[in-house]
Design a protein around this motif. Structure first.
Motif, PDB file in Angstrom:
ATOM      1  N   ALA A 250     -45.259  40.786  29.189  1.00 54.58           N
ATOM      2  CA  ALA A 250     -44.324  39.659  29.281  1.00 54.58           C
ATOM      3  C   ALA A 250     -43.482  39.772  30.543  1.00 54.58           C
ATOM      4  CB  ALA A 250     -43.420  39.622  28.048  1.00 54.58           C
ATOM      5  N   ILE A 251     -43.091  38.626  31.056  1.00 47.79           N
ATOM      6  CA  ILE A 251     -42.115  38.538  32.151  1.00 47.79           C
ATOM      7  C   ILE A 251     -41.018  37.595  31.673  1.00 47.79           C
ATOM      8  CG2 ILE A 251     -41.710  37.871  34.546  1.00 47.79           C
ATOM      9  CD1 ILE A 251     -44.694  38.339  35.069  1.00 47.79           C
ATOM     10  N   TYR A 252     -39.801  38.123  31.511  1.00 44.88           N
ATOM     11  CA  TYR A 252     -38.694  37.327  30.986  1.00 44.88           C
ATOM     12  C   TYR A 252     -37.742  36.958  32.125  1.00 44.88           C
ATOM     13  CZ  TYR A 252     -40.271  39.135  26.459  1.00 44.88           C
ATOM     14  OH  TYR A 252     -41.014  39.456  25.357  1.00 44.88           O
ATOM     15  N   VAL A 253     -37.357  35.678  32.172  1.00 45.16           N
ATOM     16  CA  VAL A 253     -36.442  35.176  33.200  1.00 45.16           C
ATOM     17  C   VAL A 253     -35.367  34.345  32.510  1.00 45.16           C
ATOM     18  CG1 VAL A 253     -36.276  34.011  35.428  1.00 45.16           C
ATOM     19  CG2 VAL A 253     -38.464  34.975  34.712  1.00 45.16           C
ATOM     20  N   ASN A 254     -34.110  34.519  32.928  1.00 50.16           N
ATOM     21  CA  ASN A 254     -33.026  33.768  32.280  1.00 50.16           C
ATOM     22  C   ASN A 254     -32.535  32.590  33.116  1.00 50.16           C
ATOM     23  OD1 ASN A 254     -31.715  35.186  34.285  1.00 50.16           O
ATOM     24  ND2 ASN A 254     -29.966  35.774  33.022  1.00 50.16           N
ATOM     25  N   ASP A 255     -33.308  32.196  34.137  1.00 52.85           N
ATOM     26  CA  ASP A 255     -32.921  31.073  34.986  1.00 52.85           C
ATOM     27  C   ASP A 255     -34.120  30.135  35.134  1.00 52.85           C
ATOM     28  OD1 ASP A 255     -30.903  30.040  37.227  1.00 52.85           O
ATOM     29  OD2 ASP A 255     -32.928  30.019  38.098  1.00 52.85           O
ATOM     30  N   LYS A 256     -33.894  28.849  34.910  1.00 54.00           N
ATOM     31  CA  LYS A 256     -35.009  27.887  34.889  1.00 54.00           C
ATOM     32  C   LYS A 256     -35.689  27.778  36.249  1.00 54.00           C
ATOM     33  CE  LYS A 256     -37.413  24.631  32.792  1.00 54.00           C
ATOM     34  NZ  LYS A 256     -38.302  24.209  33.861  1.00 54.00           N
ATOM     35  N   ALA A 257     -34.915  27.739  37.342  1.00 59.32           N
ATOM     36  CA  ALA A 257     -35.513  27.586  38.679  1.00 59.32           C
ATOM     37  C   ALA A 257     -36.397  28.782  39.024  1.00 59.32           C
ATOM     38  CB  ALA A 257     -34.418  27.401  39.721  1.00 59.32           C
ATOM     39  N   ILE A 258     -35.888  30.011  38.789  1.00 63.65           N
ATOM     40  CA  ILE A 258     -36.683  31.221  39.076  1.00 63.65           C
ATOM     41  C   ILE A 258     -37.861  31.313  38.112  1.00 63.65           C
ATOM     42  CG2 ILE A 258     -36.622  33.739  39.230  1.00 63.65           C
ATOM     43  CD1 ILE A 258     -35.100  32.377  41.438  1.00 63.65           C
ATOM     44  N   PHE A 259     -37.657  30.882  36.874  1.00 62.17           N
ATOM     45  CA  PHE A 259     -38.756  30.857  35.896  1.00 62.17           C
ATOM     46  C   PHE A 259     -39.910  30.002  36.414  1.00 62.17           C
ATOM     47  CE2 PHE A 259     -40.650  28.165  32.566  1.00 62.17           C
ATOM     48  CZ  PHE A 259     -41.350  29.123  31.835  1.00 62.17           C
ATOM     49  N   ASP A 260     -39.590  28.801  36.915  1.00 64.26           N
ATOM     50  CA  ASP A 260     -40.636  27.915  37.443  1.00 64.26           C
ATOM     51  C   ASP A 260     -41.328  28.553  38.647  1.00 64.26           C
ATOM     52  OD1 ASP A 260     -40.049  26.023  35.530  1.00 64.26           O
ATOM     53  OD2 ASP A 260     -38.656  24.914  36.805  1.00 64.26           O
ATOM     54  N   GLU A 261     -40.545  29.202  39.511  1.00 65.92           N
ATOM     55  CA  GLU A 261     -41.103  29.852  40.709  1.00 65.92           C
ATOM     56  C   GLU A 261     -42.058  30.980  40.321  1.00 65.92           C
ATOM     57  OE1 GLU A 261     -39.356  32.296  44.581  1.00 65.92           O
ATOM     58  OE2 GLU A 261     -38.016  31.047  43.386  1.00 65.92           O
ATOM     59  N   VAL A 262     -41.622  31.810  39.361  1.00 68.04           N
ATOM     60  CA  VAL A 262     -42.450  32.937  38.917  1.00 68.04           C
ATOM     61  C   VAL A 262     -43.708  32.433  38.210  1.00 68.04           C
ATOM     62  CG1 VAL A 262     -42.536  34.907  37.336  1.00 68.04           C
ATOM     63  CG2 VAL A 262     -40.528  34.561  38.774  1.00 68.04           C
ATOM     64  N   LYS A 263     -43.545  31.413  37.355  1.00 66.09           N
ATOM     65  CA  LYS A 263     -44.707  30.893  36.623  1.00 66.09           C
ATOM     66  C   LYS A 263     -45.731  30.294  37.578  1.00 66.09           C
ATOM     67  CE  LYS A 263     -46.142  28.745  32.436  1.00 66.09           C
ATOM     68  NZ  LYS A 263     -45.749  28.570  31.046  1.00 66.09           N
ATOM     69  N   ASP A 264     -45.251  29.571  38.608  1.00 69.46           N
ATOM     70  CA  ASP A 264     -46.177  28.991  39.584  1.00 69.46           C
ATOM     71  C   ASP A 264     -46.952  30.081  40.308  1.00 69.46           C
ATOM     72  OD1 ASP A 264     -45.352  26.484  38.901  1.00 69.46           O
ATOM     73  OD2 ASP A 264     -43.993  26.222  40.603  1.00 69.46           O
TER      74      ASP A 264
END
Length: 523
Positions: A250-264
């Motif tokens: 798993a990779i957990y992120v607590n910020d939506k913008a960084i989450f989108d960047e990491v997921k992309d």
């Protein structure tokens, strides 16, 4: 072994923690305003030449000038220099890179004075961040790192990582790159490229070439100097690029913008693993939820305890790091002192390997193990240390124990060692030694809540406090929190945060943005 990556994004900094079987093994943090990162490329001017050092100092905008040694100019410096002049001479039409002339390699025994001149424009890349009193270290031999490939302009050679042992696979990878590589580019094929198909490699090669083209386009009109012409990817993406492997659960992120960047990014490099990227939306701080805060506070002190009462003393100096191994109050083994020393030392080797990665300690590390008389025990300890360090991505070298029981380790250093101060300054006395009566602490918090709700107009407030204080405020049928909610609105929430000291507090708005309400003298 399962690996989890936890990314904590705040307004002022981003922190990344790598967990292996729930144990913290790597930690990186940087402020969002920090602009000096390994991999960044600048168009800058030579500030001064130092013939005695065979080096020069370059102004890249840092308070201390950056250091560029003659050997770091790279063998292709003459080609870079000529092409840069052609690009800078015409601000309207870009000189095609495929037509750039490939000049002879720079002599290894040359001098900086005969190669550079003061105020000369150069393209430089940071290879070491500023450390202590030293400025950044630079190179003119530019490279662009991807997940599978490293692109090097003005090199024509295609190399394959030595960790890929299969001769057939090495030939296959070389053949793929040679068939798609444009003129004037060299490529290093990284270990993770083993088994990749041609489409993946070609796609990444085009991405890296586009980065080089962006550098040249920015350098063409850059003014005034120095100018940042290429910025390395964010710390989160850079860490993923170098570390990502299929064992991540798993990779957990607590910020939506960084989450989108990491997921992309994960979708791009490993589409089948895109589902492991998860947005953390819990009320408890993300590092507290994964027990990272506690591990940080216990793992970064001068004294580090490990199994059975033994402990390490870790000292940092300008020249090196020194580690002392102590048995503490450990109960002696039945087999006597020699077995006891071996057990303590083996445990120290396990913990030290984790500490080197966790603190990102580099340079020279001297370890004073407990003396052992048997040669086979010393050899066993050396082999244990080498095995533990196999997980470390940084280049390192380990020497067997000397006759004084000392082990010498060198480890690649590209940024300052991680140094977190675990001692806490009292937030209510600000180091003066005197505090207001703690019974009045909740009254002080209520005054601030009243100000935020009635004067500022904040209807949704989250108050972070020490876990003991959180329990005092929230527990009970007619709790303090409930009274606050009835008086000031039900948008008031109280959260326990392990990073805060006993009478420390933090306010956040409905968008989880920090509200600065701290005062040295509260009215």
């Amino acid at each position: 072994m399962t690996s989890e990556l936890v990314i904590d994004v705040k307004a002022e900094e981003i922190s990344i923690a790598l967990l292996e079987d729930k144990n913290l093994v790597e930690y990186q943090t940087e402020t969002t305003s920090q602009s000096f990162s390994v991999g960044n490329i600048y168009l800058a001017k030579v500030k001064k030449l130092m013939p005695g050092l065979n080096a020069s100092f370059i102004n890249v905008g840092y308070e201390r000038e950056a250091f560029l040694h003659y050997l770091d100019l790279g063998p292709q410096f003459a080609s870079y220099e000529k092409y840069l002049k052609q690009v800078r001479s015409d601000h309207r039409k870009l000189y095609p890179f495929e037509k750039a002339m490939h000049l002879p390699d720079l002599k290894k025994d040359g001098s900086i004075a005969s190669t550079l001149t003061k105020e000369q424009e150069v393209l430089v890349q940071i290879v070491k961040e500023p450390i202590s009193t030293k400025g950044p270290r630079l190179t003119c031999d530019l490279s662009f790192a991807g997940r599978y490939l490293v692109l090097m302009p003005f090199h024509d050679k295609v190399s394959v990582s030595s960790k890929i042992k299969s001769g057939e696979e090495r030939s296959r990878l070389k053949q793929i790159i040679h068939s798609v590589k444009p003129r004037n580019f060299g490529v290093i094929i990284r270990t993770v490229a083993e088994g990749c198909d041609g489409a993946e490699l070609q796609n990444e090669l085009q991405i890296l070439i586009k980065r080089w083209e962006d550098v040249i386009n920015k350098a063409q009109t850059a003014t005034p100097l120095p100018q940042l012409v290429y910025e390395e990817t964010s710390r989160a993406i850079a860490l993923l690029r170098d570390m990502f492997n299929p064992t991540y659960s798993a990779i957990y992120v607590n910020d939506k913008a960084i989450f989108d960047e990491v997921k992309d990014y994960v979708t791009l490099i490993a589409p089948e693993k895109a589902g492991i990227v998860k947005l953390y939306e819990g009320k408890v701080p993300i590092f507290d939820n994964f027990n990272i805060t506690k591990q940080l506070k216990s793992g970064f002190g001068k004294t580090v305890n490990y199994k059975h009462g033994a402990y390490l003393i870790i000292e940092h100096t300008e020249a090196m790091h020194v580690v002392d191994v102590n048995s503490g109050n450990r109960t002696k083994a039945e087999n006597g002192q020699e077995q006891n020393a071996l057990d303590v030392n083996l445990g120290a080797a396990d913990e030290l390997a984790r500490q080197l990665r966790l603190r990102d300690m580099g340079g020279i590390i001297i370890v004073d193990f407990i003396d052992m008389h048997l040669a086979e025990d010393r050899q066993l300890l050396y082999e244990r240390m080498c095995k533990n360090m196999q997980q470390d991505r940084a280049r390192h070298n380990i020497l067997p124990l000397s006759k004084f029981g000392l082990m010498q380790i060198t480890r690649q250093r590209v940024r300052p060692a991680m140094d977190i101060h675990v001692e806490e300054i009292c937030p209510t006395c600000f180091g003066k030694g005197k505090i207001k009566s703690s019974i009045l602490f909740t009254d002080q918090l209520e005054r601030k809540i009243e100000y935020l709700t009635k004067k500022v107009g904040e209807k949704h407030i989250t108050l972070h406090v020490h876990p003991y204080v959180e329990a005092y405020i929230t527990k009970g049928l007619w709790s303090i929190q409930r009274r606050w909610q009835l008086k000031y609105g039900f948008g008031i929430n109280v959260v326990a945060s392990q990073k805060l000291a006993f009478l420390q507090y933090e306010f956040y708005d409905k968008n989880n943005q920090f509200i600065d309400m701290k005062e040295e003298h509260d009215n």
